[in-house]
Design an enzyme around this catalytic site. Structure first.
Site, PDB file in Angstrom:
ATOM      1  N   ASN A   1      16.997   7.852   0.541  1.00  0.00           N
ATOM      2  CA  ASN A   1      17.929   8.011   1.656  1.00  0.00           C
ATOM      3  C   ASN A   1      19.170   7.130   1.536  1.00  0.00           C
ATOM      4  O   ASN A   1      19.778   6.750   2.528  1.00  0.00           O
ATOM      5  CB  ASN A   1      17.222   7.802   3.000  1.00  0.00           C
ATOM      6  CG  ASN A   1      16.231   8.918   3.285  1.00  0.00           C
ATOM      7  OD1 ASN A   1      16.603  10.101   3.245  1.00  0.00           O
ATOM      8  ND2 ASN A   1      14.979   8.576   3.530  1.00  0.00           N
TER       9      ASN A   1
ATOM     10  N   HIS B   1       6.742   1.365   9.357  1.00  0.00           N
ATOM     11  CA  HIS B   1       7.464   2.021   8.260  1.00  0.00           C
ATOM     12  C   HIS B   1       8.733   1.201   7.984  1.00  0.00           C
ATOM     13  O   HIS B   1       9.732   1.338   8.670  1.00  0.00           O
ATOM     14  CB  HIS B   1       7.809   3.460   8.641  1.00  0.00           C
ATOM     15  CG  HIS B   1       8.255   4.304   7.476  1.00  0.00           C
ATOM     16  ND1 HIS B   1       8.691   3.761   6.286  1.00  0.00           N
ATOM     17  CD2 HIS B   1       8.321   5.657   7.318  1.00  0.00           C
ATOM     18  CE1 HIS B   1       9.015   4.748   5.450  1.00  0.00           C
ATOM     19  NE2 HIS B   1       8.797   5.905   6.048  1.00  0.00           N
TER      20      HIS B   1
ATOM     21  N   TYR C   1      14.775   4.016   6.098  1.00  0.00           N
ATOM     22  CA  TYR C   1      14.774   4.224   7.546  1.00  0.00           C
ATOM     23  C   TYR C   1      15.183   2.917   8.250  1.00  0.00           C
ATOM     24  O   TYR C   1      15.624   1.976   7.592  1.00  0.00           O
ATOM     25  CB  TYR C   1      13.427   4.792   7.994  1.00  0.00           C
ATOM     26  CG  TYR C   1      13.166   6.142   7.329  1.00  0.00           C
ATOM     27  CD1 TYR C   1      13.934   7.257   7.682  1.00  0.00           C
ATOM     28  CD2 TYR C   1      12.235   6.282   6.313  1.00  0.00           C
ATOM     29  CE1 TYR C   1      13.746   8.485   7.045  1.00  0.00           C
ATOM     30  CE2 TYR C   1      12.042   7.505   5.676  1.00  0.00           C
ATOM     31  CZ  TYR C   1      12.805   8.606   6.045  1.00  0.00           C
ATOM     32  OH  TYR C   1      12.630   9.810   5.412  1.00  0.00           O
TER      33      TYR C   1
ATOM     34  N   ASN D   1      11.852   3.293   2.432  1.00  0.00           N
ATOM     35  CA  ASN D   1      12.519   4.593   2.230  1.00  0.00           C
ATOM     36  C   ASN D   1      13.811   4.826   3.007  1.00  0.00           C
ATOM     37  O   ASN D   1      14.152   5.968   3.324  1.00  0.00           O
ATOM     38  CB  ASN D   1      11.518   5.728   2.499  1.00  0.00           C
ATOM     39  CG  ASN D   1      10.356   5.666   1.532  1.00  0.00           C
ATOM     40  OD1 ASN D   1      10.432   4.970   0.509  1.00  0.00           O
ATOM     41  ND2 ASN D   1       9.274   6.355   1.834  1.00  0.00           N
TER      42      ASN D   1
ATOM     43  N   THR E   1       4.694  12.963   5.255  1.00  0.00           N
ATOM     44  CA  THR E   1       5.352  13.834   6.235  1.00  0.00           C
ATOM     45  C   THR E   1       5.050  15.295   5.920  1.00  0.00           C
ATOM     46  O   THR E   1       5.296  15.760   4.811  1.00  0.00           O
ATOM     47  CB  THR E   1       6.873  13.560   6.218  1.00  0.00           C
ATOM     48  OG1 THR E   1       7.093  12.269   6.791  1.00  0.00           O
ATOM     49  CG2 THR E   1       7.638  14.599   7.009  1.00  0.00           C
TER      50      THR E   1
HETATM   51  C1  8OZ Z   1       9.617  13.307   2.963  1.00  0.00           C
HETATM   52  C2  8OZ Z   1      10.261  14.100   3.894  1.00  0.00           C
HETATM   53  C3  8OZ Z   1      10.604  13.578   5.113  1.00  0.00           C
HETATM   54  C4  8OZ Z   1      10.306  12.265   5.411  1.00  0.00           C
HETATM   55  C5  8OZ Z   1       9.506   8.972   3.813  1.00  0.00           C
HETATM   56  C6  8OZ Z   1       8.823   9.745   5.987  1.00  0.00           C
HETATM   57  O1  8OZ Z   1      10.087   9.207   2.756  1.00  0.00           O
HETATM   58  C7  8OZ Z   1       9.322  10.057   4.799  1.00  0.00           C
HETATM   59  C8  8OZ Z   1       9.656  11.466   4.476  1.00  0.00           C
HETATM   60  C9  8OZ Z   1       9.313  12.008   3.255  1.00  0.00           C
HETATM   61  O2  8OZ Z   1       9.083   7.849   4.079  1.00  0.00           O
END
Ligand code: 8OZ
Length: 369
Positions: free
Chosen positions: A242, A182, A187, A185, A32
């Site tokens: 996250n 994806h 999401y 992480n 990103t």
């Molecule tokens: C860093 C900042 C924002 C998003 C991920 C898409 O960790 C990200 C991400 C990484 O998978």
């Protein structure tokens, strides 16, 4: 200098991942960078230059690219749901292909990791369950806490699956060689998989089978749309990124890997350990995961030249994805081949901004000149 008598490490040899032929096993990880065009979130000429510079990777996995406005969690991340975005990506894939490279689109729905200011109608972000993520997002004003999400109704899920499907079709139209879901992480897909974020009591939560339901509906829809040989997925079984967690990640991800293997996916891409952090954050048997999948296994997180060469040579992994090293070294493959020194990463230019810290990292020859 290597002489022709020495066999080159397997890291630098070709690999077929489903229908995608890689010229080497050095993969550019999804990164990103928040430099899409403000307003349209379409890739632009600067993004084209950045990807073209890195086309000697065996495979480029694009930065996370939202499948819908609802799927966006950070400012200036690119999308793949509007005509302007598809046109922008076409220029990227043409540039990479002109250099003989391969590129897949990482398609992304952030789920709860978003902010009302990015959401359609400034509404709450969506998630499997209404649990606030202990994390921040990035807006024009800088880093801010994410917004309280609402739980998705079961009836809404087919609409999100349709958004993934359209994104995969758009990726094909834009000239990508395939897509990566994806699933890592913290999401949306990871939020469904893990029991810390999925507290649903319907068919999409509870048992492992139920928590796999939505992710596999997405997999089935996108493979039907563009072909299983052009679909991979990235997962991060033990990463706390996250704010996600699971009480038995080995059971969840071994089962997921078996289901993906049965579906013949092009590759399984695994963040081993904590994303961008320690590889040994929690015990996990990645070999078991790989065996359960049975196909091409791309490993990521904390590899250097030596560990990457060894991991591929030993047969533990098929390819290695590099993130930070690819930001700072457009010609990373050449540097690894020659065991040349690497440029240093500038962390203050990672998210947002211009060409600085993006397309101005020197190639080897420039540095020597
Ligand atoms: C860093 C900042 C924002 C998003 C991920 C898409 O960790 C990200 C991400 C990484 O998978």
């Amino acid at each position: 200098m290597s002489s022709s008598a020495e066999p080159q490490p397997k890291l630098f040899t070709p690999l077929s991942a489903g229908d995608i032929d890689l010229r080497n096993r050095v993969v550019m990880a999804p990164l990103t960078r928040n430099r899409a065009t403000p307003g349209s979130d379409a890739p632009n000429a600067l993004n084209v230059a950045y990807y073209r510079q890195r086309a000697s990777a065996g495979l480029i996995i694009s930065e996370g690219t939202q499948i819908s406005q609802q799927g966006q969690g950070y400012i200036w991340t690119p999308g793949i749901h509007s005509p302007a975005q598809i046109e922008g990506w076409k220029a990227v894939t043409e540039a990479v292909h002109a250099e003989g490279g391969k590129i897949v689109a990482q398609i992304w729905h952030v789920g709860r990791v978003s902010h009302v200011s990015l959401q359609p109608g400034n509404k709450a972000p969506v998630a499997p369950s209404a649990i606030l993520a202990p994390t921040k997002t990035y807006l024009e004003s800088g880093f801010v806490p994410v917004s309280q999400p609402r739980a998705l109704a079961a009836e809404e899920l087919s609409g999100i699956v349709a958004d993934y499907t359209r994104a995969a079709e758009n990726a094909r139209e834009a000239g990508f060689d395939g897509i990566e879901l994806h699933g890592a992480n913290g999401y949306l897909i990871d939020q469904f998989l893990k029991d810390g974020t999925n507290r649903r009591t319907d068919a999409y939560g509870g048992s492992i089978e139920n928590r796999l339901r939505f992710p596999l509906e997405v997999v089935d829809a996108v493979t039907k749309a563009i072909g299983k040989g052009r679909v991979g997925i990235r997962v991060s079984p033990v990463s706390p990124a996250n704010g996600v967690s699971d009480t038995d990640p080995q059971a969840v991800f071994d089962r997921l890997a078996a289901e993906l293997g049965a579906r013949g996916l092009a590759f399984l891409h695994v963040v081993e350990g904590a994303t961008g952090g320690p590889r040994d954050i929690a015990p996990f048997d990645y070999l078991a995961l790989r065996r359960a999948f049975g196909g091409v296994y791309i490993a990521n997180n904390g590899f250097d030249r030596e560990t990457a060469i060894e991991a591929v040579e030993s047969g533990r992994v098929d390819a290695v994805a590099f993130g930070k090293a690819f930001i700072a070294n457009p010609d990373l493959v050449e540097r690894l081949k020659r065991n040349a020194p690497l440029n240093t990463l500038q962390t203050e230019t990672l998210y947002g901004g211009d060409a600085r810290g993006y397309t101005d990292y020197p190639f080897l020859a420039e540095k020597a000149a």
